[in-house]
Design a protein around this motif. Structure first.
Motif, PDB file in Angstrom:
ATOM      1  N   SER A  38      11.359  33.547   0.486  1.00 19.45           N
ATOM      2  CA  SER A  38      10.401  33.112  -0.535  1.00 19.45           C
ATOM      3  C   SER A  38       9.265  34.132  -0.640  1.00 19.45           C
ATOM      4  O   SER A  38       9.035  34.930   0.273  1.00 19.45           O
ATOM      5  CB  SER A  38       9.818  31.747  -0.161  1.00 19.45           C
ATOM      6  OG  SER A  38       9.010  31.875   1.002  1.00 19.45           O
ATOM      7  N   GLU A  40       6.225  33.480  -0.386  1.00 13.40           N
ATOM      8  CA  GLU A  40       5.260  33.171   0.673  1.00 13.40           C
ATOM      9  C   GLU A  40       5.639  33.876   1.977  1.00 13.40           C
ATOM     10  O   GLU A  40       4.775  34.459   2.643  1.00 13.40           O
ATOM     11  CB  GLU A  40       5.181  31.652   0.906  1.00 13.40           C
ATOM     12  CG  GLU A  40       4.605  30.876  -0.260  1.00 13.40           C
ATOM     13  CD  GLU A  40       5.656  30.453  -1.296  1.00 13.40           C
ATOM     14  OE1 GLU A  40       5.280  29.727  -2.229  1.00 13.40           O
ATOM     15  OE2 GLU A  40       6.836  30.839  -1.174  1.00 13.40           O
ATOM     16  N   THR A  43       5.096  37.692   1.621  1.00 12.46           N
ATOM     17  CA  THR A  43       3.674  38.039   1.673  1.00 12.46           C
ATOM     18  C   THR A  43       3.149  37.946   3.101  1.00 12.46           C
ATOM     19  O   THR A  43       2.368  38.796   3.541  1.00 12.46           O
ATOM     20  CB  THR A  43       2.862  37.121   0.738  1.00 12.46           C
ATOM     21  OG1 THR A  43       3.402  37.198  -0.582  1.00 12.46           O
ATOM     22  CG2 THR A  43       1.393  37.520   0.703  1.00 12.46           C
ATOM     23  N   THR A  44       3.584  36.941   3.835  1.00 12.91           N
ATOM     24  CA  THR A  44       3.160  36.791   5.223  1.00 12.91           C
ATOM     25  C   THR A  44       3.611  37.987   6.058  1.00 12.91           C
ATOM     26  O   THR A  44       2.841  38.505   6.875  1.00 12.91           O
ATOM     27  CB  THR A  44       3.711  35.479   5.812  1.00 12.91           C
ATOM     28  OG1 THR A  44       3.197  34.386   5.049  1.00 12.91           O
ATOM     29  CG2 THR A  44       3.313  35.306   7.259  1.00 12.91           C
ATOM     30  N   THR A  90      -2.100  40.176  -2.057  1.00 13.85           N
ATOM     31  CA  THR A  90      -1.400  39.400  -3.079  1.00 13.85           C
ATOM     32  C   THR A  90      -0.106  40.124  -3.414  1.00 13.85           C
ATOM     33  O   THR A  90      -0.127  41.297  -3.778  1.00 13.85           O
ATOM     34  CB  THR A  90      -2.249  39.243  -4.355  1.00 13.85           C
ATOM     35  OG1 THR A  90      -3.465  38.576  -4.019  1.00 13.85           O
ATOM     36  CG2 THR A  90      -1.504  38.462  -5.423  1.00 13.85           C
ATOM     37  N   GLN A  97       6.382  35.140  -9.840  1.00 14.64           N
ATOM     38  CA  GLN A  97       5.774  34.400  -8.743  1.00 14.64           C
ATOM     39  C   GLN A  97       4.807  35.297  -7.985  1.00 14.64           C
ATOM     40  O   GLN A  97       5.088  36.477  -7.760  1.00 14.64           O
ATOM     41  CB  GLN A  97       6.840  33.897  -7.777  1.00 14.64           C
ATOM     42  CG  GLN A  97       7.705  32.806  -8.323  1.00 14.64           C
ATOM     43  CD  GLN A  97       8.661  32.280  -7.248  1.00 14.64           C
ATOM     44  OE1 GLN A  97       8.593  32.642  -6.089  1.00 14.64           O
ATOM     45  NE2 GLN A  97       9.559  31.402  -7.668  1.00 14.64           N
ATOM     46  N   THR A  98       3.660  34.714  -7.605  1.00 13.55           N
ATOM     47  CA  THR A  98       2.686  35.445  -6.801  1.00 13.55           C
ATOM     48  C   THR A  98       2.245  34.573  -5.632  1.00 13.55           C
ATOM     49  O   THR A  98       2.348  33.346  -5.682  1.00 13.55           O
ATOM     50  CB  THR A  98       1.430  35.839  -7.609  1.00 13.55           C
ATOM     51  OG1 THR A  98       0.747  34.643  -8.018  1.00 13.55           O
ATOM     52  CG2 THR A  98       1.778  36.674  -8.824  1.00 13.55           C
ATOM     53  N   TYR A  99       1.741  35.220  -4.603  1.00 20.04           N
ATOM     54  CA  TYR A  99       1.221  34.506  -3.449  1.00 20.04           C
ATOM     55  C   TYR A  99       0.181  35.395  -2.796  1.00 20.04           C
ATOM     56  O   TYR A  99       0.361  36.615  -2.716  1.00 20.04           O
ATOM     57  CB  TYR A  99       2.339  34.175  -2.459  1.00 20.04           C
ATOM     58  CG  TYR A  99       1.906  33.278  -1.321  1.00 20.04           C
ATOM     59  CD1 TYR A  99       1.683  31.920  -1.523  1.00 20.04           C
ATOM     60  CD2 TYR A  99       1.699  33.791  -0.045  1.00 20.04           C
ATOM     61  CE1 TYR A  99       1.289  31.091  -0.489  1.00 20.04           C
ATOM     62  CE2 TYR A  99       1.313  32.972   1.000  1.00 20.04           C
ATOM     63  CZ  TYR A  99       1.100  31.622   0.772  1.00 20.04           C
ATOM     64  OH  TYR A  99       0.704  30.809   1.801  1.00 20.04           O
ATOM     65  N   THR A 100      -0.914  34.801  -2.335  1.00 18.71           N
ATOM     66  CA  THR A 100      -1.978  35.547  -1.684  1.00 18.71           C
ATOM     67  C   THR A 100      -2.133  35.083  -0.243  1.00 18.71           C
ATOM     68  O   THR A 100      -2.133  33.885   0.035  1.00 18.71           O
ATOM     69  CB  THR A 100      -3.318  35.370  -2.434  1.00 18.71           C
ATOM     70  OG1 THR A 100      -3.172  35.859  -3.763  1.00 18.71           O
ATOM     71  CG2 THR A 100      -4.448  36.114  -1.737  1.00 18.71           C
ATOM     72  N   SER A 101      -2.277  36.033   0.648  1.00 26.83           N
ATOM     73  CA  SER A 101      -2.527  35.755   2.065  1.00 26.83           C
ATOM     74  C   SER A 101      -3.796  36.496   2.469  1.00 26.83           C
ATOM     75  O   SER A 101      -3.972  37.670   2.139  1.00 26.83           O
ATOM     76  CB  SER A 101      -1.343  36.247   2.901  1.00 26.83           C
ATOM     77  OG  SER A 101      -1.560  35.980   4.265  1.00 26.83           O
TER      78      SER A 101
END
Length: 158
Positions: A38, A40, A43-44, A90, A97-101
């Motif tokens: 994913s 997420e 990004t992690t 990010t 789809q985007t995700y920021t950590s």
């Protein structure tokens, strides 16, 4: 990445401000190949490898470079804001789809062995032909982070 020294408030030991992160428990599916994970999880992984380099005390260019390399392996594009003790990362996929950590260090330091081992891990990931799973990568990162430092903070200061 936890505080190793005790802080005292009113004569009592205070809890560290930075709690240890159980990275693998954050993952949605640790058995998936990382390239199929994913957004997420990807990004992690990108943020974590950057944090490891930042913890080692390397220059910002090297931190962002290794994060870009991880992102390319995982098939995402990342935008990073790097501070002395923090990384805002990010990542975006082609499907929108985007995700920021956002990750932080407890304190700065220098650990050339951590830098060297993290760089070697990244080279292994790049050479893996996309077969490593999210869980395998996190476990390798855990091993690197648990390796004892060769020098104390006092020795590094000299």
């Amino acid at each position: 990445m936890t505080v190793t020294r005790n802080t005292y408030v009113d004569g009592k030991a205070a809890r560290p401000h930075h709690m240890p992160i159980k990275w693998e428990k954050l993952s949605q599916d640790t058995s998936l190949p990382a390239v199929e994970a994913s957004i997420e999880d990807k990004t992690t992984l990108v943020a974590r490898i950057g944090l490891m380099m930042l913890k080692g005390g390397t220059e910002s260019w090297h931190v962002t470079n290794i994060m870009d390399r991880m992102a390319r392996v995982l098939g995402v594009t990342c935008v990073t804001d790097l501070g002395l003790l923090s990384i805002d990362c990010t990542c975006m996929q082609n499907d929108g789809q985007t995700y920021t950590s956002v990750v932080n260090l407890a304190s700065p330091g220098v650990d050339t062995q951590l830098i060297w081992r993290t760089e070697n891990l990244m080279q292994d990931i790049e050479a893996s032909d996309d077969y490593l799973t999210v869980g395998q990568i996190h476990r390798e990162m855990d091993k690197i982070e648990k390796t004892p430092r060769r020098y104390s903070a006092a020795q590094v200061g000299f």
